[in-house]
Design a protein around this motif. Structure first.
Motif, short mmCIF file in Angstrom:
data_model
loop_
_atom_site.label_atom_id
_atom_site.label_comp_id
_atom_site.label_asym_id
_atom_site.label_seq_id
_atom_site.Cartn_x
_atom_site.Cartn_y
_atom_site.Cartn_z
N GLU A 1 54.41 38.11 43.36
CA GLU A 1 54.36 36.65 43.32
C GLU A 1 54.10 36.06 44.70
O GLU A 1 53.34 35.10 44.85
CB GLU A 1 55.68 36.10 42.76
CG GLU A 1 55.91 36.38 41.29
CD GLU A 1 56.33 37.82 41.02
OE1 GLU A 1 56.71 38.52 41.98
OE2 GLU A 1 56.27 38.24 39.85
N GLN B 1 50.50 36.53 45.86
CA GLN B 1 49.57 35.64 45.16
C GLN B 1 49.48 34.26 45.81
O GLN B 1 48.55 33.50 45.51
CB GLN B 1 50.00 35.48 43.70
CG GLN B 1 49.78 36.71 42.85
CD GLN B 1 50.17 36.48 41.40
OE1 GLN B 1 49.60 35.65 40.72
NE2 GLN B 1 51.16 37.23 40.94
N THR B 2 50.41 33.92 46.68
CA THR B 2 50.34 32.62 47.36
C THR B 2 49.31 32.63 48.49
O THR B 2 49.00 31.57 49.05
CB THR B 2 51.72 32.24 47.94
OG1 THR B 2 52.10 33.18 48.95
CG2 THR B 2 52.77 32.21 46.85
N ILE C 1 43.90 35.34 46.71
CA ILE C 1 44.55 36.53 46.15
C ILE C 1 45.16 36.19 44.79
O ILE C 1 46.07 35.36 44.69
CB ILE C 1 45.66 37.07 47.08
CG1 ILE C 1 45.08 37.40 48.45
CG2 ILE C 1 46.31 38.30 46.46
CD1 ILE C 1 44.05 38.51 48.45
N GLY C 2 44.64 36.82 43.75
CA GLY C 2 45.15 36.63 42.41
C GLY C 2 46.09 37.76 42.02
O GLY C 2 46.38 38.65 42.82
N PRO C 3 46.54 37.73 40.77
CA PRO C 3 47.50 38.76 40.30
C PRO C 3 46.97 40.18 40.45
O PRO C 3 47.71 41.09 40.86
CB PRO C 3 47.70 38.40 38.82
CG PRO C 3 47.36 36.95 38.74
CD PRO C 3 46.27 36.72 39.72
N ALA D 1 46.88 41.27 44.09
CA ALA D 1 48.26 41.40 44.58
C ALA D 1 48.86 42.73 44.12
O ALA D 1 49.51 43.44 44.89
CB ALA D 1 49.10 40.23 44.08
#
Length: 202
Positions: free
Chosen positions: A149, A152-153, A157-159, A162
């Protein structure tokens, strides 16, 4: 008379041949036994070498804070925080388990601090892990400890990326430099430049 000596000669030849045959047969058996013993010794040495090569590395970690038996513990390479907590007798009643990433892999010379409920942790040393929101004091995300999580910030960068970063970290160990992220599948120069100012590698 000559016939008599001829028979005696034949007997001598036969007896001599039999003795020589037994002699060489015995030598051959002894040689075979020596070779077999050497093969067994070689196989045993090879087996012992293989066993030694497969033995995991021994690491030394220091666990402090809200733990029943704080101190230094020897653990195996690949062990996680939960493993050393178990060795140390478990958490105390006032330990804040919500700030602990039990699945985090351990590193040699690592210091693990277990906070108490209501205690706030400042990340003043790179090798101290309270394993909560893994941010450095400057607000950057500590990429070697961050969760899916948190990663992803980061910009772009998506899931999936990550999860790939964490998988690479678990399989190959912590990142030594920010540039090591280029070894992660899907992370290129452009992506790295977008997140470089947002991450830290303690």
């Amino acid at each position: 008379m000559w016939r008599k000596y001829g028979v005696i000669g034949i007997v001598i030849i036969v007896v001599g041949s039999f003795i020589l045959l037994q002699f060489f047969s015995k030598k051959e058996e002894e040689t075979s036994m020596i070779v077999d013993q050497q093969d067994n010794v070689f196989a045993q040495n090879e087996k012992e070498t293989t066993v030694e090569a497969e033995e995991p590395l021994i690491l030394l970690v220091d666990i402090k804070g809200a733990i029943k038996h704080p101190g230094l513990y020897k653990i195996n390479e690949g062990d996680r925080i939960q493993d050393v907590i178990d060795l140390a007798g478990g958490l105390t009643e006032d330990a804040d388990e919500n700030q602990i990433n039990l699945a985090q892999r351990l590193q040699d010379e690592m210091v693990i601090y277990i906070p108490t409920i209501g205690e706030e942790i400042e990340h003043t040393q790179p090798n101290i892990s309270s394993t909560n929101t893994q941010h450095a004091q400057d607000g950057k995300i500590a990429i070697n400890h961050a969760t899916v999580e948190e990663i992803q910030t980061l910009n772009g960068i998506g899931p999936k990326k990550a999860e790939t970063i964490i998988a690479h970290r678990e399989e190959n160990g912590p990142f030594q430099t920010i540039e090591d992220l280029l070894n992660v599948s899907g992370i290129g120069e452009k992506t790295l430049e977008n997140i470089r100012d947002q991450i830290s590698v303690p």
